[in-house]
Design a protein around this motif. Sequence first.
Motif, PDB file in Angstrom:
ATOM      1  N   UNK A 191      20.742 -29.802  32.443  1.00 55.66           N
ATOM      2  CA  UNK A 191      21.161 -31.193  32.682  1.00 55.66           C
ATOM      3  C   UNK A 191      21.134 -31.568  34.155  1.00 55.66           C
ATOM      4  N   UNK A 192      21.741 -30.721  34.967  1.00 54.06           N
ATOM      5  CA  UNK A 192      21.868 -31.080  36.378  1.00 54.06           C
ATOM      6  C   UNK A 192      20.510 -31.046  37.068  1.00 54.06           C
ATOM      7  N   UNK A 193      19.673 -30.084  36.707  1.00 59.21           N
ATOM      8  CA  UNK A 193      18.320 -30.020  37.265  1.00 59.21           C
ATOM      9  C   UNK A 193      17.542 -31.272  36.882  1.00 59.21           C
ATOM     10  N   UNK A 194      17.662 -31.638  35.618  1.00 60.22           N
ATOM     11  CA  UNK A 194      16.975 -32.835  35.136  1.00 60.22           C
ATOM     12  C   UNK A 194      17.479 -34.078  35.871  1.00 60.22           C
ATOM     13  N   UNK A 209      10.036 -27.640  28.393  1.00 60.33           N
ATOM     14  CA  UNK A 209       8.870 -27.410  27.544  1.00 60.33           C
ATOM     15  C   UNK A 209       7.809 -26.553  28.239  1.00 60.33           C
ATOM     16  N   UNK A 210       7.971 -26.353  29.562  1.00 62.93           N
ATOM     17  CA  UNK A 210       7.039 -25.461  30.255  1.00 62.93           C
ATOM     18  C   UNK A 210       7.195 -24.016  29.771  1.00 62.93           C
ATOM     19  N   UNK A 211       8.336 -23.741  29.130  1.00 56.61           N
ATOM     20  CA  UNK A 211       8.576 -22.365  28.668  1.00 56.61           C
ATOM     21  C   UNK A 211       8.068 -22.116  27.248  1.00 56.61           C
ATOM     22  N   UNK A 212       7.567 -23.161  26.594  1.00 53.16           N
ATOM     23  CA  UNK A 212       7.150 -23.020  25.191  1.00 53.16           C
ATOM     24  C   UNK A 212       6.180 -21.868  24.927  1.00 53.16           C
ATOM     25  N   UNK A 213       5.215 -21.619  25.829  1.00 59.42           N
ATOM     26  CA  UNK A 213       4.277 -20.513  25.556  1.00 59.42           C
ATOM     27  C   UNK A 213       4.966 -19.157  25.419  1.00 59.42           C
ATOM     28  N   UNK A 214       6.165 -19.041  25.982  1.00 56.50           N
ATOM     29  CA  UNK A 214       6.834 -17.734  25.966  1.00 56.50           C
ATOM     30  C   UNK A 214       7.874 -17.626  24.865  1.00 56.50           C
ATOM     31  N   UNK A 215       8.018 -18.665  24.085  1.00 63.09           N
ATOM     32  CA  UNK A 215       9.110 -18.700  23.113  1.00 63.09           C
ATOM     33  C   UNK A 215       8.575 -18.978  21.715  1.00 63.09           C
ATOM     34  N   UNK A 260       9.590 -35.188  25.203  1.00 70.39           N
ATOM     35  CA  UNK A 260       9.444 -33.796  25.612  1.00 70.39           C
ATOM     36  C   UNK A 260       9.208 -33.744  27.113  1.00 70.39           C
ATOM     37  N   UNK A 261      10.065 -33.019  27.794  1.00 68.27           N
ATOM     38  CA  UNK A 261      10.005 -33.022  29.260  1.00 68.27           C
ATOM     39  C   UNK A 261      10.204 -31.614  29.828  1.00 68.27           C
ATOM     40  N   UNK A 262       9.819 -31.470  31.072  1.00 66.79           N
ATOM     41  CA  UNK A 262      10.193 -30.288  31.827  1.00 66.79           C
ATOM     42  C   UNK A 262      10.682 -30.749  33.184  1.00 66.79           C
ATOM     43  N   UNK A 263      11.958 -30.529  33.429  1.00 67.82           N
ATOM     44  CA  UNK A 263      12.529 -30.973  34.699  1.00 67.82           C
ATOM     45  C   UNK A 263      12.026 -30.097  35.838  1.00 67.82           C
ATOM     46  N   UNK A 264      11.520 -28.914  35.527  1.00 67.86           N
ATOM     47  CA  UNK A 264      11.027 -28.012  36.567  1.00 67.86           C
ATOM     48  C   UNK A 264       9.616 -28.397  37.005  1.00 67.86           C
ATOM     49  N   UNK A 265       8.705 -28.566  36.040  1.00 70.33           N
ATOM     50  CA  UNK A 265       7.325 -28.885  36.413  1.00 70.33           C
ATOM     51  C   UNK A 265       7.088 -30.396  36.514  1.00 70.33           C
ATOM     52  N   UNK A 266       7.990 -31.171  35.926  1.00 68.02           N
ATOM     53  CA  UNK A 266       7.824 -32.620  35.966  1.00 68.02           C
ATOM     54  C   UNK A 266       7.057 -33.178  34.779  1.00 68.02           C
ATOM     55  N   UNK A 267       6.565 -32.283  33.943  1.00 71.13           N
ATOM     56  CA  UNK A 267       5.784 -32.719  32.790  1.00 71.13           C
ATOM     57  C   UNK A 267       6.622 -33.637  31.882  1.00 71.13           C
ATOM     58  N   UNK A 268       6.054 -34.749  31.506  1.00 73.17           N
ATOM     59  CA  UNK A 268       6.730 -35.659  30.572  1.00 73.17           C
ATOM     60  C   UNK A 268       7.847 -36.479  31.187  1.00 73.17           C
ATOM     61  N   UNK A 269       8.164 -36.190  32.452  1.00 75.39           N
ATOM     62  CA  UNK A 269       9.300 -36.904  33.052  1.00 75.39           C
ATOM     63  C   UNK A 269       9.017 -38.401  33.196  1.00 75.39           C
ATOM     64  N   UNK A 270       7.724 -38.742  33.341  1.00 80.56           N
ATOM     65  CA  UNK A 270       7.401 -40.165  33.485  1.00 80.56           C
ATOM     66  C   UNK A 270       7.782 -40.954  32.239  1.00 80.56           C
ATOM     67  N   UNK A 271       7.704 -40.299  31.056  1.00 80.99           N
ATOM     68  CA  UNK A 271       8.106 -41.018  29.832  1.00 80.99           C
ATOM     69  C   UNK A 271       9.609 -41.301  29.850  1.00 80.99           C
ATOM     70  N   UNK A 272      10.352 -40.362  30.353  1.00 86.04           N
ATOM     71  CA  UNK A 272      11.809 -40.534  30.491  1.00 86.04           C
ATOM     72  C   UNK A 272      12.128 -41.672  31.461  1.00 86.04           C
ATOM     73  N   UNK A 273      11.402 -41.725  32.572  1.00 86.27           N
ATOM     74  CA  UNK A 273      11.649 -42.795  33.550  1.00 86.27           C
ATOM     75  C   UNK A 273      11.313 -44.160  32.953  1.00 86.27           C
ATOM     76  N   UNK A 274      10.226 -44.177  32.174  1.00 83.34           N
ATOM     77  CA  UNK A 274       9.858 -45.437  31.514  1.00 83.34           C
ATOM     78  C   UNK A 274      10.968 -45.872  30.585  1.00 83.34           C
TER      79      UNK A 274
END
Lengths: 311, 113
Positions: free
Chosen positions: A118-121, A241-247, A269-283
Motif C-alpha cells: 500500500x505505502x509503496x503504491x 503483477x511483476x512477480x507473476x512469473x514467479x508465482x 492490474x498494477x505494479x507499484x515497483x515497475x510502474x506497469x499498469x499504474x497509468x490506468x490507476x491514475x486515469x
Amino acid sequence: MCTTCGCGTGEVKIEGHDHHHGHDHSHDHSHGDHEHSHGEQGHSHDHHHHEHSEQSQDIHYGTGPAHAHAPGLSQSRMVEIEQNILGKNDEYAKENRRFFTENGIFTLNLVSSPGSGKTTLLTRTINDLKDDLSLSVIEGDQQTTHDAERIRETGVSAVQINTGKGCHLDAHMVGHAMESLKPDKGSVLFVENVGNLVCPAAFDLGEAHKVAILSVTEGEDKPLKYPDMFFAADIMLLNKIDLLPYLEFDVEKCIEYARRVNPDIQVLQVSATTGEGMDTWYQWVQASRQMRLIGRADILSSDKSQKLVSV
Amino acid sequence: MHEMSLCEGILQIIEDEAQKQQFTEVKQVILDVGVLSGVEITALEFAFEVIMQGTVAEKATLKINEIEAQAWCMPCSKTVNIKQRYDACPDCESYQLQVSGGDEMRIKELEVN
C-alpha cells in the motif's frame, strides 16, 4: 414507549384489568417479527407463551417487556432503540463527507492486508500525480510514524494516526486529522487505512471510494476469504503483477472471485515497483475525481490539471 | 476484531439513552446482528462483558437475534436465503445476486430499570 410518536412513556398497563388503553390512535408500528394489536382491551401479544389470567401480576410499562421479560413480576421496562451500533461513526462520516463535498476534496480510503504494498503504491502515485493535483495523506497504523515519514519525503503533507490497540480508522479520527492536515480545496486525499482486511470494511470514513489493494503474493482466494472488504470496495488494485512469473497465482480466478462477492468491482492490474499498469490507476483517480466535480466551476477554475483525462 | 469498538458504540448509545429516558440500570441488551455483518458473536459477547464493567449496563445480559442473509436473485426474480456474500443462488446457481439483508448491526431494545 412508542418510538414513532413518543406516546405512552411510562404508562402503566396491568394486563387482565379491564380499562381503556390510551393508545388507540393509529399509526404504523414496525416491530420486526412480532405484531402488537392495540385494541380497546389493550395489548394482545400474539407471541406470548404464558397466559395472563384475571389475577395476573404482570406489570407492563408502555409496550411492556413483552418477549424479553422473565415470567412473573417484572418492574423493568423495555426501551426501543432501533439504532445502528455504528450510528455514531456514520454520523461523523456524514460530516466528513459533507466537508469533502463542499470543498471538492476527492477522498480515497485505501484498504488491504499488511504487506500488500500500500505505502509503496501510494508513494509512487504521489510522485507521479503531485504535479497535476494537490495531494495529502492520512496514514493509519497501530504504531510508528514510519509511513507518514515516507510520504512526507515526497513533499506531500501527511498526518499519522496511531490507533494504538485499534484495528481500523474511524470517521471521528479522520475528522480530527483533517484539523491539522487542512487539505486544499479540490485536492485528493488518500487515507491509508490500518493493514487489515476485516474491520475497516465496516467503518465508513466519509470517503468517495474504498480502494482494495491485493497483491499477487497473497493468494487468489482472498476476496472469498474476506468478502466484506471486497464487497465494500469499488475498485481493486491487483498489485505486484511483476512477480507473476514467479508465482502460481491465477489472475482470472482472483478477478472472478472478487466479482462473485461484488459484481460491480472494477479491477486494475498494477505494479507499484515497475510502474506497469499504474497509468490506468491514475486515469481512474483523475476521471473519478472529475466526475464528482462536474458543474463545480468554483473548484475547477483553480484546478492544476485543466486538461480532461484522455482515456 | 472490531467487536471491542462495537461494544464501545453500544455503550455510547446506552449512556445517551440512559440520560434521555431516565434509567439507571440495564438488565438486558437486545441486538439484531446479521450473519453478513462480520460480527463474531462469541467475540462480541466477550467484549460486551469487559466493556460494560463499571457502567449502567454492568449487570446486563446480552441477547443477540441472528438475522439471516437474503439476496435478490436476478435470473429467478425472487428473494433467496444465503449464508455468505459469494454464495450462488440455491435454486439456479447463478452468482447474479443482490444482497438485500443480513448486514444489520443494531441495538433493538433495552430492558431497563
